[in-house]
Write an enzyme that holds these catalytic residues in place. Structure first.
Site, PDB file in Angstrom:
ATOM      1  N   HIS A 178      47.966  32.698  81.720  1.00  0.00           N
ATOM      2  CA  HIS A 178      48.274  33.723  82.722  1.00  0.00           C
ATOM      3  C   HIS A 178      47.144  33.841  83.738  1.00  0.00           C
ATOM      4  O   HIS A 178      47.368  34.270  84.876  1.00  0.00           O
ATOM      5  CB  HIS A 178      48.485  35.085  82.053  1.00  0.00           C
ATOM      6  CG  HIS A 178      49.718  35.159  81.202  1.00  0.00           C
ATOM      7  ND1 HIS A 178      49.720  34.770  79.889  1.00  0.00           N
ATOM      8  CD2 HIS A 178      50.973  35.568  81.490  1.00  0.00           C
ATOM      9  CE1 HIS A 178      50.932  34.940  79.388  1.00  0.00           C
ATOM     10  NE2 HIS A 178      51.710  35.423  80.331  1.00  0.00           N
ATOM     11  N   ASP A 249      57.662  28.064  81.657  1.00  0.00           N
ATOM     12  CA  ASP A 249      57.010  29.359  81.611  1.00  0.00           C
ATOM     13  C   ASP A 249      56.929  29.859  83.059  1.00  0.00           C
ATOM     14  O   ASP A 249      57.170  29.101  84.010  1.00  0.00           O
ATOM     15  CB  ASP A 249      55.616  29.231  80.981  1.00  0.00           C
ATOM     16  CG  ASP A 249      55.169  30.501  80.263  1.00  0.00           C
ATOM     17  OD1 ASP A 249      55.777  31.568  80.498  1.00  0.00           O
ATOM     18  OD2 ASP A 249      54.220  30.430  79.463  1.00  0.00           O
TER      19      ASP A 249
END
Length: 473
Positions: A178, A249
Protein backbone atom coordinates in the site's frame (compact mmCIF):
# COMPACT_ATOMS: atom_id res chain seq x y z
CA UNK A 1 -14.41 -0.93 -27.42
CA UNK A 2 -15.73 0.96 -24.40
CA UNK A 3 -17.86 -1.97 -23.28
CA UNK A 4 -14.94 -4.38 -23.52
CA UNK A 5 -12.76 -2.07 -21.42
CA UNK A 6 -15.44 -1.52 -18.80
CA UNK A 7 -16.12 -5.25 -18.49
CA UNK A 8 -12.55 -5.59 -17.21
CA UNK A 9 -12.92 -3.01 -14.43
CA UNK A 10 -13.76 -3.45 -10.74
CA UNK A 11 -14.42 0.07 -9.46
CA UNK A 12 -14.95 1.63 -6.06
CA UNK A 13 -16.70 4.85 -5.08
CA UNK A 14 -17.22 7.11 -2.09
CA UNK A 15 -20.31 7.27 0.08
CA UNK A 16 -23.23 5.00 0.87
CA UNK A 17 -25.14 5.70 -2.33
CA UNK A 18 -23.89 4.62 -5.73
CA UNK A 19 -23.08 7.69 -7.86
CA UNK A 20 -24.96 8.11 -11.13
CA UNK A 21 -21.69 7.58 -13.01
CA UNK A 22 -21.17 4.15 -11.46
CA UNK A 23 -24.78 3.17 -12.09
CA UNK A 24 -24.52 4.21 -15.74
CA UNK A 25 -21.32 2.19 -16.14
CA UNK A 26 -22.95 -0.80 -14.44
CA UNK A 27 -25.93 -0.65 -16.79
CA UNK A 28 -23.60 -0.42 -19.79
CA UNK A 29 -21.55 -3.49 -18.85
CA UNK A 30 -19.13 -2.67 -16.01
CA UNK A 31 -17.44 -5.81 -14.72
CA UNK A 32 -17.91 -5.13 -11.03
CA UNK A 33 -17.99 -2.83 -8.04
CA UNK A 34 -15.85 -3.14 -4.92
CA UNK A 35 -17.29 -1.96 -1.61
CA UNK A 36 -15.26 -0.72 1.35
CA UNK A 37 -16.22 -0.03 4.94
CA UNK A 38 -17.03 3.61 4.19
CA UNK A 39 -19.71 2.46 1.72
CA UNK A 40 -21.49 0.29 4.26
CA UNK A 41 -23.99 0.96 7.03
CA UNK A 42 -26.49 -1.37 8.66
CA UNK A 43 -27.21 -4.70 6.91
CA UNK A 44 -30.50 -3.42 5.45
CA UNK A 45 -28.70 -0.39 4.00
CA UNK A 46 -25.99 -2.59 2.51
CA UNK A 47 -28.58 -4.89 0.94
CA UNK A 48 -30.36 -1.86 -0.52
CA UNK A 49 -27.13 -0.51 -1.99
CA UNK A 50 -26.22 -3.85 -3.55
CA UNK A 51 -29.76 -4.34 -4.89
CA UNK A 52 -29.65 -0.90 -6.50
CA UNK A 53 -26.33 -1.69 -8.16
CA UNK A 54 -27.36 -5.12 -9.42
CA UNK A 55 -30.70 -3.77 -10.66
CA UNK A 56 -28.68 -1.99 -13.34
CA UNK A 57 -27.31 -5.35 -14.51
CA UNK A 58 -27.85 -8.63 -12.68
CA UNK A 59 -24.47 -9.98 -13.84
CA UNK A 60 -22.59 -7.21 -12.02
CA UNK A 61 -19.97 -8.49 -9.59
CA UNK A 62 -20.16 -6.93 -6.12
CA UNK A 63 -16.94 -7.60 -4.24
CA UNK A 64 -15.75 -7.11 -0.67
CA UNK A 65 -12.61 -7.95 1.29
CA UNK A 66 -14.31 -10.07 3.95
CA UNK A 67 -11.38 -12.16 5.13
CA UNK A 68 -12.67 -12.44 8.68
CA UNK A 69 -10.67 -11.19 11.64
CA UNK A 70 -8.96 -7.84 11.30
CA UNK A 71 -9.93 -7.40 7.63
CA UNK A 72 -13.67 -6.96 7.54
CA UNK A 73 -15.99 -4.61 5.68
CA UNK A 74 -19.40 -5.78 6.89
CA UNK A 75 -18.39 -5.48 10.56
CA UNK A 76 -15.73 -2.79 10.34
CA UNK A 77 -17.28 -0.54 12.98
CA UNK A 78 -17.20 -3.09 15.80
CA UNK A 79 -14.83 -5.81 14.59
CA UNK A 80 -15.51 -9.12 12.90
CA UNK A 81 -17.39 -11.96 14.54
CA UNK A 82 -14.99 -14.28 12.74
CA UNK A 83 -11.32 -15.03 13.48
CA UNK A 84 -8.12 -14.12 11.71
CA UNK A 85 -6.73 -16.76 9.37
CA UNK A 86 -3.80 -17.20 11.77
CA UNK A 87 -6.26 -18.23 14.49
CA UNK A 88 -7.75 -20.87 12.21
CA UNK A 89 -4.32 -22.09 11.16
CA UNK A 90 -3.27 -22.37 14.80
CA UNK A 91 -6.34 -24.44 15.70
CA UNK A 92 -5.65 -26.46 12.53
CA UNK A 93 -9.17 -27.85 12.15
CA UNK A 94 -9.93 -27.63 8.43
CA UNK A 95 -13.61 -28.42 8.96
CA UNK A 96 -13.86 -25.43 11.30
CA UNK A 97 -12.21 -23.26 8.63
CA UNK A 98 -14.72 -24.55 6.07
CA UNK A 99 -17.63 -23.74 8.41
CA UNK A 100 -16.27 -20.25 9.07
CA UNK A 101 -15.98 -19.67 5.31
CA UNK A 102 -19.56 -20.84 4.78
CA UNK A 103 -20.79 -18.40 7.40
CA UNK A 104 -18.73 -15.51 6.03
CA UNK A 105 -20.07 -16.26 2.54
CA UNK A 106 -23.57 -16.49 3.97
CA UNK A 107 -23.18 -13.01 5.43
CA UNK A 108 -22.13 -11.69 2.01
CA UNK A 109 -24.98 -13.51 0.29
CA UNK A 110 -27.52 -12.01 2.71
CA UNK A 111 -26.69 -8.54 1.43
CA UNK A 112 -26.39 -9.68 -2.20
CA UNK A 113 -22.60 -9.49 -2.58
CA UNK A 114 -21.21 -12.29 -4.72
CA UNK A 115 -17.38 -12.07 -4.73
CA UNK A 116 -15.23 -12.36 -1.62
CA UNK A 117 -11.65 -11.18 -2.11
CA UNK A 118 -10.45 -13.94 0.21
CA UNK A 119 -8.78 -16.13 1.36
CA UNK A 120 -5.23 -14.90 1.84
CA UNK A 121 -3.06 -17.88 0.90
CA UNK A 122 0.27 -16.12 1.32
CA UNK A 123 2.74 -18.11 3.44
CA UNK A 124 3.77 -15.71 6.21
CA UNK A 125 7.45 -16.59 6.07
CA UNK A 126 8.59 -13.35 7.70
CA UNK A 127 7.08 -12.73 11.16
CA UNK A 128 7.89 -9.03 10.71
CA UNK A 129 5.63 -8.78 7.65
CA UNK A 130 3.74 -5.48 8.08
CA UNK A 131 0.68 -6.27 5.94
CA UNK A 132 0.04 -10.05 5.84
CA UNK A 133 0.73 -11.39 9.34
CA UNK A 134 -2.48 -12.62 10.99
CA UNK A 135 -4.25 -12.60 7.61
CA UNK A 136 -2.25 -15.71 6.68
CA UNK A 137 -2.99 -19.21 7.95
CA UNK A 138 0.66 -19.41 9.01
CA UNK A 139 4.24 -20.10 7.97
CA UNK A 140 3.80 -23.75 6.89
CA UNK A 141 2.98 -23.96 3.16
CA UNK A 142 1.02 -27.20 3.50
CA UNK A 143 -1.06 -25.92 6.40
CA UNK A 144 -1.80 -22.72 4.47
CA UNK A 145 -2.78 -24.86 1.46
CA UNK A 146 -5.13 -27.09 3.47
CA UNK A 147 -6.94 -24.18 5.10
CA UNK A 148 -6.95 -22.15 1.90
CA UNK A 149 -8.71 -25.02 0.12
CA UNK A 150 -11.23 -25.35 2.97
CA UNK A 151 -11.98 -21.61 2.86
CA UNK A 152 -12.40 -21.63 -0.93
CA UNK A 153 -14.70 -24.64 -0.85
CA UNK A 154 -16.79 -23.27 2.03
CA UNK A 155 -17.17 -19.95 0.23
CA UNK A 156 -18.10 -21.35 -3.16
CA UNK A 157 -20.57 -23.83 -1.68
CA UNK A 158 -22.68 -20.75 -0.92
CA UNK A 159 -22.54 -19.55 -4.53
CA UNK A 160 -20.12 -16.74 -3.67
CA UNK A 161 -16.94 -16.50 -5.72
CA UNK A 162 -13.67 -16.88 -3.80
CA UNK A 163 -10.53 -14.97 -4.79
CA UNK A 164 -7.26 -16.35 -3.37
CA UNK A 165 -4.50 -13.78 -2.90
CA UNK A 166 -1.79 -12.45 -3.44
CA UNK A 167 -0.14 -14.34 -6.34
CA UNK A 168 2.60 -15.47 -6.36
CA UNK A 169 3.08 -14.53 -2.69
CA UNK A 170 3.29 -11.54 -0.35
CA UNK A 171 4.35 -13.36 2.82
CA UNK A 172 8.13 -12.88 2.68
CA UNK A 173 8.13 -9.08 2.58
CA UNK A 174 8.94 -6.31 5.03
CA UNK A 175 7.31 -3.57 2.91
CA UNK A 176 3.56 -2.97 2.71
CA UNK A 177 2.59 -2.62 -0.97
CA UNK A 178 0.00 0.00 0.00
CA UNK A 179 2.94 2.30 0.72
CA UNK A 180 5.84 1.03 -1.39
CA UNK A 181 7.05 -1.71 -3.72
CA UNK A 182 8.19 -4.87 -1.89
CA UNK A 183 10.94 -7.00 -3.41
CA UNK A 184 11.52 -10.72 -3.03
CA UNK A 185 14.72 -12.32 -4.30
CA UNK A 186 13.63 -15.97 -4.21
CA UNK A 187 14.11 -17.98 -7.36
CA UNK A 188 11.49 -20.12 -9.05
CA UNK A 189 12.50 -23.36 -7.31
CA UNK A 190 12.14 -21.73 -3.89
CA UNK A 191 8.76 -20.32 -4.90
CA UNK A 192 7.61 -23.78 -6.00
CA UNK A 193 8.56 -25.20 -2.60
CA UNK A 194 6.90 -22.47 -0.51
CA UNK A 195 4.78 -19.67 -2.01
CA UNK A 196 3.22 -21.65 -4.86
CA UNK A 197 2.15 -24.64 -2.76
CA UNK A 198 -1.13 -23.04 -1.54
CA UNK A 199 -1.90 -21.51 -4.94
CA UNK A 200 -1.47 -24.86 -6.66
CA UNK A 201 -3.84 -26.41 -4.08
CA UNK A 202 -6.63 -23.84 -4.45
CA UNK A 203 -6.39 -24.01 -8.23
CA UNK A 204 -6.87 -27.78 -8.06
CA UNK A 205 -9.82 -27.15 -5.71
CA UNK A 206 -11.51 -24.96 -8.34
CA UNK A 207 -11.03 -21.44 -7.01
CA UNK A 208 -12.88 -18.99 -9.27
CA UNK A 209 -10.42 -16.08 -9.05
CA UNK A 210 -6.88 -15.21 -7.97
CA UNK A 211 -5.60 -11.77 -6.99
CA UNK A 212 -2.16 -10.51 -7.97
CA UNK A 213 0.59 -9.25 -5.69
CA UNK A 214 2.15 -5.83 -6.18
CA UNK A 215 5.51 -7.42 -5.40
CA UNK A 216 8.69 -7.40 -7.50
CA UNK A 217 10.14 -10.91 -7.77
CA UNK A 218 13.59 -9.86 -8.87
CA UNK A 219 14.68 -13.30 -10.10
CA UNK A 220 11.64 -13.70 -12.37
CA UNK A 221 11.05 -10.35 -14.08
CA UNK A 222 11.88 -6.68 -14.01
CA UNK A 223 8.22 -5.79 -13.35
CA UNK A 224 6.03 -6.35 -10.29
CA UNK A 225 3.89 -9.50 -10.50
CA UNK A 226 0.74 -7.50 -11.33
CA UNK A 227 2.47 -6.18 -14.47
CA UNK A 228 4.49 -9.29 -15.33
CA UNK A 229 3.58 -11.51 -18.27
CA UNK A 230 6.14 -14.18 -17.24
CA UNK A 231 4.39 -14.42 -13.85
CA UNK A 232 0.69 -13.99 -14.72
CA UNK A 233 0.73 -15.85 -18.03
CA UNK A 234 3.85 -18.01 -17.91
CA UNK A 235 3.67 -19.11 -14.28
CA UNK A 236 0.00 -18.82 -13.30
CA UNK A 237 -1.67 -19.77 -16.58
CA UNK A 238 0.81 -22.06 -18.30
CA UNK A 239 2.64 -23.78 -15.44
CA UNK A 240 -0.12 -23.91 -12.79
CA UNK A 241 -2.95 -24.24 -15.31
CA UNK A 242 -5.27 -21.60 -13.83
CA UNK A 243 -8.21 -20.87 -16.10
CA UNK A 244 -10.27 -18.54 -13.90
CA UNK A 245 -10.27 -14.77 -13.54
CA UNK A 246 -7.11 -12.93 -12.53
CA UNK A 247 -8.00 -9.88 -10.42
CA UNK A 248 -5.44 -7.18 -9.68
CA UNK A 249 -4.92 -5.79 -6.24
CA UNK A 250 -5.96 -2.13 -6.15
CA UNK A 251 -3.94 -0.28 -8.77
CA UNK A 252 -3.96 2.96 -6.76
CA UNK A 253 -1.75 1.35 -4.12
CA UNK A 254 1.65 3.04 -3.95
CA UNK A 255 3.52 0.00 -5.32
CA UNK A 256 1.87 0.65 -8.71
CA UNK A 257 0.68 4.27 -8.53
CA UNK A 258 4.08 5.41 -7.30
CA UNK A 259 6.04 3.53 -9.95
CA UNK A 260 4.24 3.34 -13.31
CA UNK A 261 1.02 5.14 -12.39
CA UNK A 262 -2.55 3.83 -12.31
CA UNK A 263 -3.39 4.42 -16.01
CA UNK A 264 -0.21 2.85 -17.35
CA UNK A 265 -0.50 0.11 -14.73
CA UNK A 266 -4.00 -0.71 -16.01
CA UNK A 267 -2.73 -1.20 -19.56
CA UNK A 268 0.32 -3.19 -18.53
CA UNK A 269 -1.61 -5.49 -16.17
CA UNK A 270 -4.02 -6.46 -18.95
CA UNK A 271 -1.09 -7.00 -21.31
CA UNK A 272 0.48 -9.24 -18.67
CA UNK A 273 -2.61 -11.44 -18.37
CA UNK A 274 -4.85 -9.87 -15.72
CA UNK A 275 -8.60 -9.88 -16.42
CA UNK A 276 -10.31 -7.66 -13.84
CA UNK A 277 -8.59 -4.45 -12.78
CA UNK A 278 -9.38 -3.14 -9.32
CA UNK A 279 -9.34 0.65 -8.92
CA UNK A 280 -10.88 1.50 -5.58
CA UNK A 281 -10.55 5.28 -5.60
CA UNK A 282 -12.61 7.36 -8.03
CA UNK A 283 -9.93 9.93 -8.95
CA UNK A 284 -7.80 7.77 -11.29
CA UNK A 285 -10.62 5.70 -12.79
CA UNK A 286 -11.42 7.85 -15.82
CA UNK A 287 -7.75 8.25 -16.78
CA UNK A 288 -7.37 4.46 -16.63
CA UNK A 289 -10.47 3.93 -18.83
CA UNK A 290 -9.15 6.41 -21.39
CA UNK A 291 -5.68 4.86 -21.36
CA UNK A 292 -7.15 1.41 -22.00
CA UNK A 293 -9.30 2.70 -24.86
CA UNK A 294 -6.33 4.46 -26.43
CA UNK A 295 -4.20 1.32 -26.09
CA UNK A 296 -6.87 -0.63 -27.96
CA UNK A 297 -7.05 2.00 -30.70
CA UNK A 298 -3.30 2.11 -31.29
CA UNK A 299 -2.89 -1.66 -31.05
CA UNK A 300 -0.78 -1.60 -27.88
CA UNK A 301 -3.50 -3.72 -26.28
CA UNK A 302 -4.88 -6.40 -28.59
CA UNK A 303 -8.64 -6.68 -28.92
CA UNK A 304 -8.29 -10.45 -28.52
CA UNK A 305 -6.66 -9.94 -25.09
CA UNK A 306 -9.59 -7.75 -23.96
CA UNK A 307 -12.11 -10.25 -25.29
CA UNK A 308 -10.34 -13.07 -23.45
CA UNK A 309 -10.29 -11.07 -20.20
CA UNK A 310 -13.92 -9.98 -20.51
CA UNK A 311 -14.93 -13.58 -21.18
CA UNK A 312 -13.30 -14.72 -17.96
CA UNK A 313 -15.03 -11.92 -16.02
CA UNK A 314 -18.35 -13.00 -17.54
CA UNK A 315 -17.76 -16.61 -16.48
CA UNK A 316 -16.93 -15.50 -12.95
CA UNK A 317 -20.09 -13.40 -12.83
CA UNK A 318 -22.17 -16.31 -14.09
CA UNK A 319 -20.73 -18.67 -11.47
CA UNK A 320 -21.53 -16.14 -8.70
CA UNK A 321 -24.79 -14.77 -10.08
CA UNK A 322 -27.07 -16.22 -7.39
CA UNK A 323 -25.31 -16.31 -4.00
CA UNK A 324 -27.21 -18.50 -1.54
CA UNK A 325 -27.88 -16.88 1.81
CA UNK A 326 -27.81 -19.44 4.61
CA UNK A 327 -27.05 -19.73 8.28
CA UNK A 328 -24.43 -17.33 9.61
CA UNK A 329 -23.00 -18.96 12.74
CA UNK A 330 -21.13 -16.19 14.54
CA UNK A 331 -20.33 -18.45 17.51
CA UNK A 332 -17.73 -20.15 15.32
CA UNK A 333 -15.41 -17.17 15.68
CA UNK A 334 -15.44 -17.27 19.47
CA UNK A 335 -14.97 -21.05 19.42
CA UNK A 336 -11.92 -20.78 17.19
CA UNK A 337 -10.41 -17.94 19.21
CA UNK A 338 -10.79 -19.83 22.50
CA UNK A 339 -9.13 -22.91 21.03
CA UNK A 340 -6.20 -20.85 19.71
CA UNK A 341 -5.21 -19.33 23.07
CA UNK A 342 -2.04 -20.77 24.61
CA UNK A 343 -0.59 -20.09 28.04
CA UNK A 344 2.93 -20.30 29.48
CA UNK A 345 3.31 -19.98 33.23
CA UNK A 346 0.59 -19.21 35.73
CA UNK A 347 -2.19 -16.93 34.52
CA UNK A 348 -4.26 -16.06 37.56
CA UNK A 349 -5.65 -12.71 38.70
CA UNK A 350 -6.30 -12.34 42.41
CA UNK A 351 -8.05 -9.00 41.89
CA UNK A 352 -9.13 -6.71 39.02
CA UNK A 353 -5.90 -5.78 37.23
CA UNK A 354 -4.33 -2.63 35.93
CA UNK A 355 -3.83 -3.01 32.16
CA UNK A 356 -1.22 -1.32 30.00
CA UNK A 357 -2.32 -1.73 26.39
CA UNK A 358 0.42 -1.14 23.80
CA UNK A 359 -1.11 -0.29 20.42
CA UNK A 360 0.40 -1.11 17.03
CA UNK A 361 -0.04 0.56 13.68
CA UNK A 362 -1.14 -2.61 11.86
CA UNK A 363 -4.12 -2.15 9.60
CA UNK A 364 -3.31 1.35 8.34
CA UNK A 365 -3.25 0.21 4.72
CA UNK A 366 -5.84 -2.57 4.85
CA UNK A 367 -8.53 -0.96 6.98
CA UNK A 368 -7.92 -3.36 9.85
CA UNK A 369 -10.24 -3.64 12.85
CA UNK A 370 -8.73 -5.08 16.02
CA UNK A 371 -10.22 -5.33 19.50
CA UNK A 372 -9.22 -3.71 22.79
CA UNK A 373 -8.24 -5.89 25.73
CA UNK A 374 -8.90 -3.04 28.16
CA UNK A 375 -12.44 -2.64 26.82
CA UNK A 376 -13.14 -6.37 26.85
CA UNK A 377 -11.93 -6.71 30.44
CA UNK A 378 -13.94 -3.70 31.61
CA UNK A 379 -17.11 -5.15 30.09
CA UNK A 380 -16.59 -8.23 32.25
CA UNK A 381 -15.13 -6.50 35.32
CA UNK A 382 -15.80 -2.74 35.70
CA UNK A 383 -13.10 -2.37 38.38
CA UNK A 384 -10.36 -2.99 35.80
CA UNK A 385 -8.15 0.09 35.39
CA UNK A 386 -5.63 0.87 32.70
CA UNK A 387 -4.16 2.98 29.95
CA UNK A 388 -3.58 2.73 26.20
CA UNK A 389 -0.26 3.75 24.71
CA UNK A 390 0.57 4.25 21.02
CA UNK A 391 4.05 5.65 21.72
CA UNK A 392 6.73 5.22 24.39
CA UNK A 393 5.47 6.51 27.75
CA UNK A 394 7.47 9.32 29.36
CA UNK A 395 7.74 7.40 32.64
CA UNK A 396 7.26 3.63 32.98
CA UNK A 397 7.86 3.90 36.73
CA UNK A 398 4.76 6.08 37.01
CA UNK A 399 2.71 3.34 35.34
CA UNK A 400 4.14 0.75 37.70
CA UNK A 401 3.33 2.93 40.71
CA UNK A 402 -0.26 3.20 39.51
CA UNK A 403 -0.48 -0.60 39.55
CA UNK A 404 1.11 -1.03 42.98
CA UNK A 405 -0.76 -3.59 45.05
CA UNK A 406 -2.78 -4.85 42.09
CA UNK A 407 -2.17 -7.46 39.36
CA UNK A 408 -0.55 -5.99 36.27
CA UNK A 409 -1.32 -7.02 32.68
CA UNK A 410 0.54 -5.70 29.65
CA UNK A 411 -0.88 -6.40 26.20
CA UNK A 412 1.19 -5.97 23.06
CA UNK A 413 0.70 -6.72 19.37
CA UNK A 414 3.84 -8.06 17.70
CA UNK A 415 6.43 -6.32 19.91
CA UNK A 416 9.14 -7.87 17.70
CA UNK A 417 8.07 -5.30 15.09
CA UNK A 418 7.99 -2.33 17.46
CA UNK A 419 11.20 -1.72 19.45
CA UNK A 420 9.45 0.73 21.78
CA UNK A 421 6.96 -1.95 22.79
CA UNK A 422 9.74 -4.43 23.53
CA UNK A 423 11.48 -1.77 25.60
CA UNK A 424 8.31 -1.11 27.64
CA UNK A 425 7.86 -4.85 28.22
CA UNK A 426 11.44 -5.23 29.44
CA UNK A 427 11.14 -2.26 31.79
CA UNK A 428 7.82 -3.49 33.17
CA UNK A 429 9.22 -6.96 33.76
CA UNK A 430 12.24 -5.48 35.53
CA UNK A 431 9.97 -3.80 38.05
CA UNK A 432 7.18 -6.40 38.07
CA UNK A 433 8.55 -9.79 36.94
CA UNK A 434 5.18 -11.45 37.69
CA UNK A 435 3.30 -9.12 35.29
CA UNK A 436 1.21 -11.06 32.78
CA UNK A 437 1.99 -10.35 29.13
CA UNK A 438 -0.81 -10.87 26.62
CA UNK A 439 0.57 -11.23 23.08
CA UNK A 440 -1.62 -10.53 20.06
CA UNK A 441 -0.86 -10.86 16.37
CA UNK A 442 1.88 -13.10 14.99
CA UNK A 443 3.81 -14.66 17.92
CA UNK A 444 7.26 -13.32 18.69
CA UNK A 445 10.02 -15.46 17.06
CA UNK A 446 11.84 -15.20 20.41
CA UNK A 447 9.26 -16.43 22.94
CA UNK A 448 8.48 -14.02 25.75
CA UNK A 449 9.24 -15.08 29.31
CA UNK A 450 6.24 -16.41 31.25
CA UNK A 451 3.68 -15.68 32.45
CA UNK A 452 2.42 -15.01 28.93
CA UNK A 453 -0.88 -15.59 27.16
CA UNK A 454 -0.63 -15.85 23.36
CA UNK A 455 -3.84 -15.21 21.41
CA UNK A 456 -2.61 -16.13 17.89
CA UNK A 457 -4.68 -13.34 16.37
CA UNK A 458 -5.69 -9.71 16.73
CA UNK A 459 -9.39 -9.72 15.88
CA UNK A 460 -12.15 -8.78 18.29
CA UNK A 461 -12.90 -12.44 19.00
CA UNK A 462 -9.23 -13.13 19.81
CA UNK A 463 -9.19 -10.25 22.27
CA UNK A 464 -12.45 -11.45 23.83
CA UNK A 465 -11.05 -14.98 24.23
CA UNK A 466 -7.94 -13.57 25.91
CA UNK A 467 -10.07 -11.52 28.32
CA UNK A 468 -12.14 -14.59 29.21
CA UNK A 469 -9.02 -16.62 29.94
CA UNK A 470 -7.49 -13.88 32.09
CA UNK A 471 -10.61 -13.66 34.29
CA UNK A 472 -11.10 -17.39 34.58
CA UNK A 473 -11.29 -18.32 38.32
Amino acid sequence: MTELVDRCLLLGFEGRTAPDRIRRLAAAGLGGVILFADNLGEPEEIAGLVAALRSERPELLVALDEEGGTVTRLEARHGSSFPDALTLGTVDDVELTREVARSVAGALAKVGANLNLAPVVDVNSDPANPVIGVRSFGADPRRVAAHGVAFVEGTQERGVGACAKHFPGHGDTTVDSHFGLPRIGRGLEQLREVELVPFRAVIEAGVEAIMTAHVHFTALDEAPATLSRPILTGLLREELGFGGAVVTDALEMEAIAGSVGVARGAVRSLQAGADLLCIGREAPQEDARLALQEAMRDGTLATERLEEAAGRVDRLALAARTPAAGEVDRHLGVEAARRAVSVAGEIRLAAPPVVIELLSGRGAGIGGASGSLLDELRVREPAVDGERLDAPPPDVDELLARAEGRPLVVSAEEPHRYPWQRDVLQRVRTGRPEAIVVAFGVPDPQPLDPPVLTAHGSARVAVAAAAERLLRP
